[in-house]
Scaffold this active site. Structure first.
Site, PDB file in Angstrom:
ATOM      1  N   LYS A  97      42.429  50.801  42.402  1.00  0.00           N
ATOM      2  CA  LYS A  97      42.341  49.662  43.257  1.00  0.00           C
ATOM      3  C   LYS A  97      43.136  49.772  44.469  1.00  0.00           C
ATOM      4  O   LYS A  97      44.314  49.959  44.131  1.00  0.00           O
ATOM      5  CB  LYS A  97      42.822  48.486  42.384  1.00  0.00           C
TER       6      LYS A  97
ATOM      7  N   CYS B  26      41.358  45.699  55.617  1.00  0.00           N
ATOM      8  CA  CYS B  26      42.644  44.579  55.589  1.00  0.00           C
ATOM      9  C   CYS B  26      42.480  43.672  56.602  1.00  0.00           C
ATOM     10  O   CYS B  26      41.906  44.109  57.583  1.00  0.00           O
ATOM     11  CB  CYS B  26      43.851  45.385  55.402  1.00  0.00           C
TER      12      CYS B  26
HETATM   13  C1  LIG Z   1      38.803  42.070  51.220  1.00  0.00           C
HETATM   14  C2  LIG Z   1      40.419  42.360  51.100  1.00  0.00           C
HETATM   15  C3  LIG Z   1      41.018  41.320  50.183  1.00  0.00           C
HETATM   16  C4  LIG Z   1      40.926  42.370  52.403  1.00  0.00           C
HETATM   17  C5  LIG Z   1      40.658  43.898  50.449  1.00  0.00           C
HETATM   18  C6  LIG Z   1      40.201  44.155  49.064  1.00  0.00           C
HETATM   19  C7  LIG Z   1      38.831  44.173  48.743  1.00  0.00           C
HETATM   20  C8  LIG Z   1      38.246  43.237  47.880  1.00  0.00           C
HETATM   21  C9  LIG Z   1      39.151  42.137  47.205  1.00  0.00           C
HETATM   22  O1  LIG Z   1      40.089  42.472  46.354  1.00  0.00           O
HETATM   23  O2  LIG Z   1      38.669  41.138  47.253  1.00  0.00           O
HETATM   24  N1  LIG Z   1      37.058  43.093  47.535  1.00  0.00           N
HETATM   25  C10 LIG Z   1      35.957  44.057  48.061  1.00  0.00           C
HETATM   26  O3  LIG Z   1      34.756  43.986  47.726  1.00  0.00           O
HETATM   27  N2  LIG Z   1      36.547  44.927  49.078  1.00  0.00           N
HETATM   28  C11 LIG Z   1      37.961  44.953  49.126  1.00  0.00           C
HETATM   29  O4  LIG Z   1      38.198  45.860  50.186  1.00  0.00           O
END
Ligand SMILES: CC(C)(C)CCc1c(C(=O)O)[nH]c(=O)[nH]c1=O
Length: 309
Positions: A45, A128
């Site tokens: 993750k 990010c």
């Molecule tokens: C969207 C962010 C929270 C900036 C990064 C983590 C992430 C998330 C998340 O942790 O919400 N979900 C996704 O489908 N892709 C991602 O890259």
């Protein structure tokens, strides 16, 4: 039939990976992935400097043909994942995913990896957030270029980039032009399709709590966008940059399509979450059957060989 593949100098016994975020947050999930016979590698993750609970629930919702999520980067914190990929009994190659909440945080995490004993692959999540008022980093070409320049001034270990989908051919040109300037090990495309919306008709409400219900869309519904991004980037990136195809893989046929478009490895996200680890064995077997029927013995026999009408 040989399903082995590689990213730069790292060999994988088979081409399948979990998509970052799926089945890879806790030690239990990581151990199950590490010991799973049907996935060739493991992606963590995306890690932030400190552990995070993430967004309020509900933050994930299954859709008729996929999923929508606004998890908010729930994770055990960078040190936990660095320890895991450095100390655990490694059975397969790992990709340490990081997602700082700012460029400064990303640089700090990369300095820690550079100075650590970790010899595996690292992947920077370019979805990010950027400075307030600017789009996510990957949609801000100048900022992405500047960040990569600062990273490669000190980071000498294998580094890949996780990209959100692009939807304009000029954007494919722009991001590829930037990425081709750097010694990247790989590009992982695509991340979820940003800021989708799903509505519950009975309650007349959003299905997610965070962000007013806006969330990243994945699963089968994302396959056409994922194939386009794999194909477009394969056509534009230096051959030295490998591609991990992510998005919409629910069957062996989908994996076959990703490879035809140029993917070196294939990640499974939503389908892995919905079906469990058995998805790897099923999709492995389905891909093997397709290859046998077509007389292919290795992925190189058809990788990137998509024909045009
Ligand atoms: C969207 C962010 C929270 C900036 C990064 C983590 C992430 C998330 C998340 O942790 O919400 N979900 C996704 O489908 N892709 C991602 O890259």
């Amino acid at each position: 039939v040989d399903l082995s593949s590689k990213i730069q100098n790292t060999q994988f016994k088979n081409l399948f990976l979990n998509a970052s975020g799926i089945h890879c947050q806790s030690k239990k999930e990581l151990e199950e992935l590490m010991n799973d016979h049907y996935s060739g590698g493991l992606v963590t993750k995306s890690a932030t400097p400190n552990s995070r609970f993430g967004n309020p629930l509900p933050r994930y919702h299954s859709l008729p043909a996929g999923s929508i999520n606004s998890m908010g980067l729930p994770n055990e914190g960078f040190q936990f994942y660095l320890d895991y990929v450095t100390h655990s009994n490694i059975q397969k190659p790992t990709i340490l995913s990081i997602a700082g909440m700012s460029k400064e945080e990303d640089l700090e995490l990369l300095h820690q990896i550079q100075d650590s004993k970790y010899q595996g692959l690292t992947e920077l999540n370019l979805s990010c957030p950027n400075v307030i008022g600017k789009p996510q980093m990957a949609y801000d070409f100048a900022s992405s270029n500047q960040m990569l320049k600062e990273i490669f001034a000190f980071f000498k270990k294998p580094l890949g980039i996780k990209l959100p989908p692009y939807f304009d051919l000029v954007h494919f040109d722009k991001i590829a032009k930037i990425l081709n300037q750097y010694p990247l090990s790989h590009v992982n495309t695509i991340n979820s399709i940003g800021n989708g919306m799903w509505v519950d008709i009975e309650s007349e409400s959003t299905v997610l709590k965070p962000k007013g219900g806006f969330g990243g869309v994945g699963g089968a519904i994302a396959l056409p966008t994922a194939l386009a991004n794999v194909r477009a980037l394969r056509q534009r990136l230096n051959s030295s940059i490998n591609i991990i195809g992510t998005g919409g893989v629910t069957t062996g046929q989908d994996a076959f399509a990703h490879i035809l478009c140029g993917a070196d490895m294939v990640s499974i996200g939503t389908q892995l979450y919905e079906e469990g680890l058995g998805a790897f064995q099923r999709i492995n077997n389905e891909l093997i059957e397709i290859m046998k029927a077509k007389g292919y013995h290795s992925l190189d026999d058809f990788r990137g060989k998509l024909k045009e009408q």
